[in-house]
Enzyme design. Structure first.
Site, mmCIF file in Angstrom:
data_model
loop_
_atom_site.group_PDB
_atom_site.id
_atom_site.type_symbol
_atom_site.label_atom_id
_atom_site.label_comp_id
_atom_site.label_asym_id
_atom_site.label_seq_id
_atom_site.Cartn_x
_atom_site.Cartn_y
_atom_site.Cartn_z
ATOM 1 N N GLU A 174 -27.192 -4.638 3.552
ATOM 2 C CA GLU A 174 -27.766 -4.606 2.214
ATOM 3 C C GLU A 174 -27.051 -3.573 1.342
ATOM 4 O O GLU A 174 -26.727 -3.827 0.178
ATOM 5 C CB GLU A 174 -29.260 -4.299 2.283
ATOM 6 C CG GLU A 174 -29.972 -4.403 0.944
ATOM 7 C CD GLU A 174 -31.469 -4.151 1.049
ATOM 8 O OE1 GLU A 174 -32.137 -4.169 0.001
ATOM 9 O OE2 GLU A 174 -31.973 -3.936 2.167
ATOM 10 N N GLY A 214 -38.617 -1.426 -2.669
ATOM 11 C CA GLY A 214 -40.007 -1.106 -2.397
ATOM 12 C C GLY A 214 -40.214 -0.481 -1.031
ATOM 13 O O GLY A 214 -41.064 0.388 -0.859
ATOM 14 N N SER A 216 -37.278 0.243 1.241
ATOM 15 C CA SER A 216 -36.117 0.984 1.732
ATOM 16 C C SER A 216 -35.246 1.406 0.564
ATOM 17 O O SER A 216 -35.384 0.918 -0.551
ATOM 18 C CB SER A 216 -35.301 0.127 2.714
ATOM 19 O OG SER A 216 -34.689 -0.960 2.033
ATOM 20 N N THR A 217 -34.331 2.323 0.856
ATOM 21 C CA THR A 217 -33.354 2.746 -0.140
ATOM 22 C C THR A 217 -31.997 2.817 0.536
ATOM 23 O O THR A 217 -31.897 3.166 1.719
ATOM 24 C CB THR A 217 -33.736 4.101 -0.774
ATOM 25 O OG1 THR A 217 -32.836 4.386 -1.847
ATOM 26 C CG2 THR A 217 -33.707 5.232 0.226
ATOM 27 N N GLN A 218 -30.947 2.444 -0.216
ATOM 28 C CA GLN A 218 -29.595 2.383 0.341
ATOM 29 C C GLN A 218 -28.624 3.211 -0.497
ATOM 30 O O GLN A 218 -28.744 3.266 -1.724
ATOM 31 C CB GLN A 218 -29.074 0.935 0.356
ATOM 32 C CG GLN A 218 -29.707 0.049 1.393
ATOM 33 C CD GLN A 218 -31.126 -0.372 1.025
ATOM 34 O OE1 GLN A 218 -32.063 -0.227 1.809
ATOM 35 N NE2 GLN A 218 -31.313 -0.877 -0.193
#
Length: 500
Positions: A174, A214, A216-218
């Site tokens: 992602e 919402g 996870s963060t990448q």
């Protein structure tokens, strides 16, 4: 007289041989020209990617010319259809909600079918990628997540498109696809010249990518050379190699992080019917069911947990206390390598420019009313926002739904902590962050990068156009073949006469 007859006979023989050679040469020339001078005509190719996130699903339609550049399609977004209903991680729970979600898929797919030419349906690939919401469901209930994906495969496989797969993509994927999207849209991977050919930009620098969803963060950015480890990835685009650092933090998306902060606030209160929340504005209060905080793998259920218990939260704004609570959900101390982000995750120092999109953009816009600011301005704006009374805040930010507005004091502290303490942006490198939603009128997300990567492996339909039409080619072949046969017969006759 005999000499003249002999000379005339030789001339006729020479003429026939010359005609024979000319007809054979013409026959060969026609065949070579028809094969060597044929042109290839590429049509438009199409692809569909369904982005099934933790909040909703979006269906994207992409197109690209079949004549790829260095084996990668020049992809443009044609459509982004938001699917009404629940995210797929919440289906198989309430039949009524499931029916609404399925109707949402059908409505969008009807629009997609009308947009893509019917003769292209059979060759248009269709992918569904599920992200953090389904990753969490898979951890919580693997059987249910498999059932959800299987039901989607059954539905998507019934459509007239070339369905490929419905799967859960990894956090690293992602992040990588988001990085590809950002740099593709900004023109860092190729550019066109006067001859409409696409070249690698001389000396072009890629930009980093930061996505806040919402659940996870990448973060992803290019590094100078290959390194080993699960968060270091290699990708080839438009004939060039890139080495990218990418990591995804599950449970650190905006929604899941808020639940973790609310858990800290609830656990510190002795009275569930009156819980003071330093991250809510003055004059705001809300009653939440305990399940809204604890029905997730990201929070630990308390003893004697009752999902239907009412929790009454009251805004008692204190920006400093709110910031401290937000920081408490991170681990900034553990690190087994020379450089870490947080929670002991290895991360090289950030370098170059970054685009911060999705949740980052909406939070920054709410707090700042613009996408660009420096380190101290952002921090000061958080304090002002958190201490603005609820009624006034609603008037100032009347374009933001109250459902989201109440969360933005926490969210602003969260973004600042994540970037400054987590990813280690400082006063200098903070200037390299651009909070944005789109590049060149295209929404930023992982799906476009995914389609670009997939276009490397998708064959193109090619229509071969010969220089001569089939009737003309056949006629010339017949003419010169007949002429060759006639001259061969004539030569044979002359040789027979010469013998007798």
């Amino acid at each position: 007289m005999a000499s003249k007859q002999k000379m005339g006979y030789k001339c006729r023989i020479a003429t026939v041989f010359l005609l024979l050679l000319a007809s054979i040469a013409a026959l060969v020339a026609v065949a070579v020209i028809q094969d060597a001078w044929k042109a290839e005509e590429y049509g438009m190719e199409y692809g569909i990617v369904i982005d099934s996130g933790s909040s909703r699903s979006n269906i994207f339609v992409y197109q690209w010319p079949g004549d790829k550049q260095n084996e990668t399609g020049i992809v443009t977004e044609l459509k982004n259809c938001r699917v009404d209903g629940s995210p797929i991680s919440e289906i198989k729970v309430d039949p009524k909600k499931d029916a609404k979600t399925l109707d949402g898929f059908r409505k969008c797919m009807k629009e997609v079918k009308e947009m893509i030419p019917s003769e292209k349906h059979r060759t248009t690939p269709l992918f569904l990628g599920a992200t953090a919401g389904m990753r969490l469901l898979h951890e919580k209930d693997e059987q249910k997540s498999n059932e959800v994906l299987e039901s989607l495969r059954e539905y998507l496989g019934s459509l007239p498109f070339m369905f490929q797969n419905a799967s859960i993509i990894s956090g690293q994927e992602e992040g990588l696809y988001g990085w590809i999207t950002v740099n593709y849209l900004m023109g860092n991977l190729f550019h066109g010249n006067l001859w409409n050919k696409y070249l690698h930009p001389e000396g072009a620098e890629t930009v980093g990518s930061m996505d806040l969803g919402g659940a996870s963060t990448q973060i992803a950015f290019a590094i100078p050379e290959a390194q080993s480890g699960p968060d270091y990835m290699y990708v080839k685009l438009y004939g060039y190699d890139y080495f990218v650092y990418t990591h995804s933090y599950l449970c650190y998306g905006k929604n899941e992080a808020e639940k973790r902060v609310l858990d800290k606030i609830v656990q510190s209160s002795s009275n569930p019917s009156y819980i003071e929340n330093p991250c809510y504005p003055q004059g705001f209060n809300v009653t939440l069911k305990a399940s809204t905080i604890y029905d997730t793998e990201c929070t630990t259920k308390p003893k004697n947990y009752n999902p239907d218990q009412d929790l009454f939260l009251v805004g008692t704004p204190d920006s400093e206390v709110c910031g401290d609570i937000v920081k408490s959900i991170f681990d900034f101390k553990t690190c087994s390598s020379s450089h870490c982000g947080f929670n002991g995750v290895e991360q090289p120092p950030v370098r170059g420019d970054f685009l911060a999109y999705a949740g980052y953009f909406y939070i920054a816009r709410a707090v700042l009313n613009e996408g660009l600011t420096d380190f101290s301005d952002f921090n000061a704006s958080i304090n002002t926002f958190c201490h603005t009374e609820w009624t006034l805040l609603k008037k100032q930010k009347d374009w933001i739904s109250e459902r989201y507005l109440r969360t933005y004091c926490f969210a602003a502290h969260y973004v600042f902590t994540l970037l400054a303490d987590g990813y280690k942006f400082d006063e200098e490198t903070w200037k390299n962050i651009n909070f944005t939603q789109q590049v060149k009128s295209t929404n930023i997300g992982w799906s476009l990068g995914y389609m670009l990567s997939m276009s490397n492996m998708l064959p193109s339909e090619v229509k071969v156009i010969p220089p001569m039409t089939n009737p003309l080619f056949a006629g010339l072949i017949f003419l010169f073949s007949a002429l060759t046969i006639v001259t061969v017969v004539a030569v044979f006759i002359f040789l027979i006469r010469a013998c007798y």
